[in-house]
Design a protein around this motif. Sequence first.
Motif, mmCIF file in Angstrom:
data_model
loop_
_atom_site.group_PDB
_atom_site.id
_atom_site.type_symbol
_atom_site.label_atom_id
_atom_site.label_comp_id
_atom_site.label_asym_id
_atom_site.label_seq_id
_atom_site.Cartn_x
_atom_site.Cartn_y
_atom_site.Cartn_z
ATOM 1 N N ASP A 87 52.899 72.701 67.660
ATOM 2 C CA ASP A 87 52.909 71.817 66.490
ATOM 3 C C ASP A 87 51.941 70.647 66.668
ATOM 4 O OD1 ASP A 87 53.691 71.096 63.913
ATOM 5 O OD2 ASP A 87 55.308 69.789 64.641
ATOM 6 N N LEU A 88 50.742 70.970 67.176
ATOM 7 C CA LEU A 88 49.708 69.958 67.375
ATOM 8 C C LEU A 88 48.500 70.264 66.508
ATOM 9 C CD1 LEU A 88 49.511 69.391 71.243
ATOM 10 C CD2 LEU A 88 50.254 67.744 69.526
ATOM 11 N N THR A 89 47.899 69.217 65.989
ATOM 12 C CA THR A 89 46.614 69.352 65.314
ATOM 13 C C THR A 89 45.516 69.252 66.365
ATOM 14 O OG1 THR A 89 46.385 66.959 65.014
ATOM 15 C CG2 THR A 89 47.497 68.206 63.234
ATOM 16 N N TRP A 90 44.298 69.590 65.954
ATOM 17 C CA TRP A 90 43.160 69.440 66.858
ATOM 18 C C TRP A 90 43.024 67.976 67.281
ATOM 19 C CZ3 TRP A 90 40.143 72.811 69.392
ATOM 20 C CH2 TRP A 90 39.003 72.293 70.023
ATOM 21 N N SER A 91 43.084 67.059 66.326
ATOM 22 C CA SER A 91 42.951 65.629 66.649
ATOM 23 C C SER A 91 44.063 65.166 67.569
ATOM 24 C CB SER A 91 42.934 64.784 65.374
ATOM 25 O OG SER A 91 41.788 65.063 64.618
ATOM 26 N N GLY A 92 45.282 65.623 67.320
ATOM 27 C CA GLY A 92 46.406 65.254 68.180
ATOM 28 C C GLY A 92 46.190 65.723 69.604
ATOM 29 N N ASP A 121 44.616 58.683 82.310
ATOM 30 C CA ASP A 121 45.889 57.999 82.632
ATOM 31 C C ASP A 121 46.084 56.748 81.784
ATOM 32 O OD1 ASP A 121 46.682 59.853 84.618
ATOM 33 O OD2 ASP A 121 45.354 58.874 86.063
ATOM 34 N N GLY A 122 45.686 56.829 80.533
ATOM 35 C CA GLY A 122 45.817 55.710 79.608
ATOM 36 C C GLY A 122 44.455 55.170 79.224
ATOM 37 N N MET A 123 44.377 54.667 77.990
ATOM 38 C CA MET A 123 43.098 54.140 77.511
ATOM 39 C C MET A 123 43.362 53.248 76.307
ATOM 40 S SD MET A 123 39.792 56.322 76.173
ATOM 41 C CE MET A 123 39.134 56.843 77.744
ATOM 42 N N GLU A 124 42.527 52.247 76.143
ATOM 43 C CA GLU A 124 42.624 51.324 75.012
ATOM 44 C C GLU A 124 42.277 52.074 73.724
ATOM 45 O OE1 GLU A 124 42.035 48.612 72.119
ATOM 46 O OE2 GLU A 124 40.139 49.065 73.108
ATOM 47 N N THR A 125 42.974 51.746 72.652
ATOM 48 C CA THR A 125 42.895 52.527 71.410
ATOM 49 C C THR A 125 41.479 52.701 70.874
ATOM 50 O OG1 THR A 125 43.441 50.546 70.124
ATOM 51 C CG2 THR A 125 45.247 52.057 70.646
ATOM 52 N N ARG A 126 40.671 51.662 70.874
ATOM 53 C CA ARG A 126 39.322 51.808 70.307
ATOM 54 C C ARG A 126 38.491 52.808 71.101
ATOM 55 N NH1 ARG A 126 36.606 46.057 72.163
ATOM 56 N NH2 ARG A 126 37.796 46.037 74.082
ATOM 57 N N GLU A 154 36.941 56.461 69.837
ATOM 58 C CA GLU A 154 35.537 56.809 70.101
ATOM 59 C C GLU A 154 35.429 58.121 70.883
ATOM 60 O OE1 GLU A 154 32.037 54.980 72.851
ATOM 61 O OE2 GLU A 154 33.093 53.542 71.570
ATOM 62 N N SER A 155 36.228 58.273 71.922
ATOM 63 C CA SER A 155 36.186 59.488 72.742
ATOM 64 C C SER A 155 36.626 60.721 71.961
ATOM 65 C CB SER A 155 37.072 59.333 73.976
ATOM 66 O OG SER A 155 36.542 58.360 74.836
ATOM 67 N N ALA A 156 37.576 60.540 71.041
ATOM 68 C CA ALA A 156 38.080 61.655 70.237
ATOM 69 C C ALA A 156 37.226 61.904 68.995
ATOM 70 C CB ALA A 156 39.529 61.388 69.833
ATOM 71 N N ALA A 157 36.229 61.049 68.778
ATOM 72 C CA ALA A 157 35.330 61.152 67.622
ATOM 73 C C ALA A 157 36.099 61.094 66.306
ATOM 74 C CB ALA A 157 34.467 62.408 67.701
ATOM 75 N N ILE A 158 37.050 60.143 66.239
ATOM 76 C CA ILE A 158 37.800 59.905 65.012
ATOM 77 C C ILE A 158 37.791 58.407 64.719
ATOM 78 C CG2 ILE A 158 39.275 61.955 65.198
ATOM 79 C CD1 ILE A 158 41.491 60.187 66.349
ATOM 80 N N SER A 159 38.097 58.055 63.485
ATOM 81 C CA SER A 159 38.139 56.635 63.121
ATOM 82 C C SER A 159 39.402 55.995 63.688
ATOM 83 C CB SER A 159 38.132 56.485 61.600
ATOM 84 O OG SER A 159 39.366 56.929 61.062
ATOM 85 N N LYS A 160 39.392 54.671 63.757
ATOM 86 C CA LYS A 160 40.582 53.958 64.229
ATOM 87 C C LYS A 160 41.750 54.180 63.266
ATOM 88 C CE LYS A 160 38.011 50.255 65.181
ATOM 89 N NZ LYS A 160 37.712 48.847 65.393
ATOM 90 N N GLY A 161 41.454 54.304 61.975
ATOM 91 C CA GLY A 161 42.499 54.583 60.989
ATOM 92 C C GLY A 161 43.130 55.944 61.206
ATOM 93 N N THR A 162 42.300 56.943 61.468
ATOM 94 C CA THR A 162 42.822 58.280 61.752
ATOM 95 C C THR A 162 43.638 58.256 63.036
ATOM 96 O OG1 THR A 162 41.015 59.365 60.589
ATOM 97 C CG2 THR A 162 42.175 60.674 62.249
ATOM 98 N N LEU A 163 43.153 57.532 64.041
ATOM 99 C CA LEU A 163 43.875 57.426 65.304
ATOM 100 C C LEU A 163 45.272 56.866 65.078
ATOM 101 C CD1 LEU A 163 43.979 57.656 68.406
ATOM 102 C CD2 LEU A 163 43.090 55.311 68.483
ATOM 103 N N THR A 164 45.398 55.866 64.218
ATOM 104 C CA THR A 164 46.710 55.273 63.953
ATOM 105 C C THR A 164 47.693 56.326 63.468
ATOM 106 O OG1 THR A 164 45.742 53.110 63.465
ATOM 107 C CG2 THR A 164 47.940 53.545 62.565
ATOM 108 N N GLY A 165 47.270 57.160 62.525
ATOM 109 C CA GLY A 165 48.151 58.215 62.020
ATOM 110 C C GLY A 165 48.500 59.237 63.082
#
Length: 143
Positions: free
Chosen positions: A57-62, A73-78, A82-93
């Motif tokens: 039950d995972l999306t590609w982005s997830g 082992d953890g990373m700051e959201t921004r 950037e690493s996932a090639a998605i916007s910060k808004g998409t990351l929030t969801g």
Amino acid sequence: MDLMPDPRTLAETESAMNRHIEGLQIDFAAAHTVSSIYRAANAIRAHITNAVLRQYDLTWSGFVVMWVVWIWDGMETRHVAESAAISKGTLTGVVNTLESRGLIMRESMVTDRRLVQLRLTQSGIDLMTELYPKFNAVESAVV
């Protein structure tokens, strides 16, 4: 909204494109190469999503967000966005969904409480430990 695949063939699409670009200064070989890479990447992404990620039950982005956070082992959201090639808004969801499933958690940074670091929970780590070999097996089969 029509969810049926485009009924036109690749040859028909290229023929239609040729009619529109005739006379333009276009490097067709470059356009064809990049288009082919894009189509191949999308086909692989869809295949891996259907073959592996859906059963979890995972999306590609997830998955990509979890993978980035897992390997570092953890990373700051921004930086995750950037690493996932998605916007910060998409990351929030994506993070809201993963957090509601108990797979990821947000932590305020000690040095700057305005910044948030993401970490996988133990359930998230366990999921990636189980999932990634299956994901990689499909990568291997594709290659």
